[in-house]
Each structure stands twice: as C-alpha cells, then as structure tokens.
Design a protein around this motif. Sequence first.
Motif, PDB file in Angstrom:
ATOM      1  N   LYS A   4      11.823  41.498  47.095  1.00 37.57           N
ATOM      2  CA  LYS A   4      11.294  40.937  48.334  1.00 37.57           C
ATOM      3  C   LYS A   4      12.258  39.872  48.840  1.00 37.57           C
ATOM      4  O   LYS A   4      12.540  38.902  48.156  1.00 37.57           O
ATOM      5  N   HIS A   5      12.760  40.070  50.055  1.00 38.71           N
ATOM      6  CA  HIS A   5      13.673  39.103  50.666  1.00 38.71           C
ATOM      7  C   HIS A   5      12.896  37.897  51.166  1.00 38.71           C
ATOM      8  O   HIS A   5      11.820  38.036  51.735  1.00 38.71           O
ATOM      9  N   GLU A   7      12.409  34.949  53.912  1.00 37.23           N
ATOM     10  CA  GLU A   7      12.567  35.046  55.357  1.00 37.23           C
ATOM     11  C   GLU A   7      13.975  34.632  55.787  1.00 37.23           C
ATOM     12  O   GLU A   7      14.537  33.658  55.283  1.00 37.23           O
ATOM     13  N   ALA A  10      19.237  38.470  53.827  1.00 41.35           N
ATOM     14  CA  ALA A  10      19.533  39.898  53.721  1.00 41.35           C
ATOM     15  C   ALA A  10      20.496  40.135  52.568  1.00 41.35           C
ATOM     16  O   ALA A  10      21.181  39.213  52.123  1.00 41.35           O
ATOM     17  N   LYS A  29      19.417  45.675  53.592  1.00 42.15           N
ATOM     18  CA  LYS A  29      18.132  45.341  54.199  1.00 42.15           C
ATOM     19  C   LYS A  29      17.967  43.831  54.216  1.00 42.15           C
ATOM     20  O   LYS A  29      18.559  43.128  53.402  1.00 42.15           O
ATOM     21  N   GLY A  30      17.142  43.368  55.150  1.00 42.89           N
ATOM     22  CA  GLY A  30      16.896  41.941  55.221  1.00 42.89           C
ATOM     23  C   GLY A  30      15.611  41.634  55.968  1.00 42.89           C
ATOM     24  O   GLY A  30      15.050  42.480  56.659  1.00 42.89           O
ATOM     25  N   ASN A  31      15.153  40.396  55.809  1.00 40.82           N
ATOM     26  CA  ASN A  31      13.929  39.912  56.427  1.00 40.82           C
ATOM     27  C   ASN A  31      14.325  38.985  57.570  1.00 40.82           C
ATOM     28  O   ASN A  31      14.902  37.936  57.354  1.00 40.82           O
ATOM     29  N   LYS A  35      10.053  40.330  59.520  1.00 40.87           N
ATOM     30  CA  LYS A  35      10.113  41.789  59.632  1.00 40.87           C
ATOM     31  C   LYS A  35      11.302  42.316  58.839  1.00 40.87           C
ATOM     32  O   LYS A  35      12.385  41.729  58.863  1.00 40.87           O
ATOM     33  N   LEU A  36      11.095  43.438  58.151  1.00 41.24           N
ATOM     34  CA  LEU A  36      12.157  44.058  57.378  1.00 41.24           C
ATOM     35  C   LEU A  36      13.054  44.882  58.305  1.00 41.24           C
ATOM     36  O   LEU A  36      12.567  45.700  59.087  1.00 41.24           O
ATOM     37  N   TYR A  37      14.358  44.639  58.245  1.00 41.62           N
ATOM     38  CA  TYR A  37      15.344  45.385  59.028  1.00 41.62           C
ATOM     39  C   TYR A  37      16.334  46.048  58.092  1.00 41.62           C
ATOM     40  O   TYR A  37      16.584  45.561  56.988  1.00 41.62           O
ATOM     41  N   GLU A  38      16.927  47.136  58.549  1.00 40.43           N
ATOM     42  CA  GLU A  38      18.041  47.762  57.859  1.00 40.43           C
ATOM     43  C   GLU A  38      19.319  47.336  58.568  1.00 40.43           C
ATOM     44  O   GLU A  38      19.367  47.274  59.797  1.00 40.43           O
ATOM     45  N   LEU A  59      14.852  48.208  62.948  1.00 40.33           N
ATOM     46  CA  LEU A  59      13.651  48.384  62.145  1.00 40.33           C
ATOM     47  C   LEU A  59      13.746  49.750  61.482  1.00 40.33           C
ATOM     48  O   LEU A  59      14.230  50.709  62.091  1.00 40.33           O
TER      49      LEU A  59
END
Length: 74
Positions: A4-5, A7, A10, A29-31, A35-38, A59
Amino acid sequence: MAYKHEENTATVFQNGEKSSENQPDMTGKGNVNGKLYEFAAWRRDTKKGEDYYFLKFQLPNEKYAKKDNPDVGF
C-alpha cells in the motif's frame, strides 16, 4: 498482502519486458491524492543531449476503457 502506497508516493521499476521503442523504460504504480495510478516513463534526450524522463500516468481502468472508447484515457 499487496503493498500500500502512502499518499502522494509511487514506485517505478525497469520494464524487463520491453520489446520495442514505443514501450516504456519504466513502469509502476502510485497514490496521488488518495487514488491509485499506473505510471510509465520513457528515457529521452534533449537537443543538448541531456537525459530526462517523460512520464505518463492514468487510472488503471482508463487503459481498458480506451479499447472500447478511444475518447477515454490517453
């Protein structure tokens, strides 16, 4: 248990499966604001020959929605 990242953090890794120049050099991936982004990164050179990375992020569901609707995502 998945990582879990925190906030606004990444992780990116070398793309060991890169088979063409169009594919990113790094992925991850990162927060971002909860929100989780690629992420994808390509190594590029400036006109002066200096290295930099071009980043693209989206996203996770956007990359799949694009197949059905080309107006969504990148």
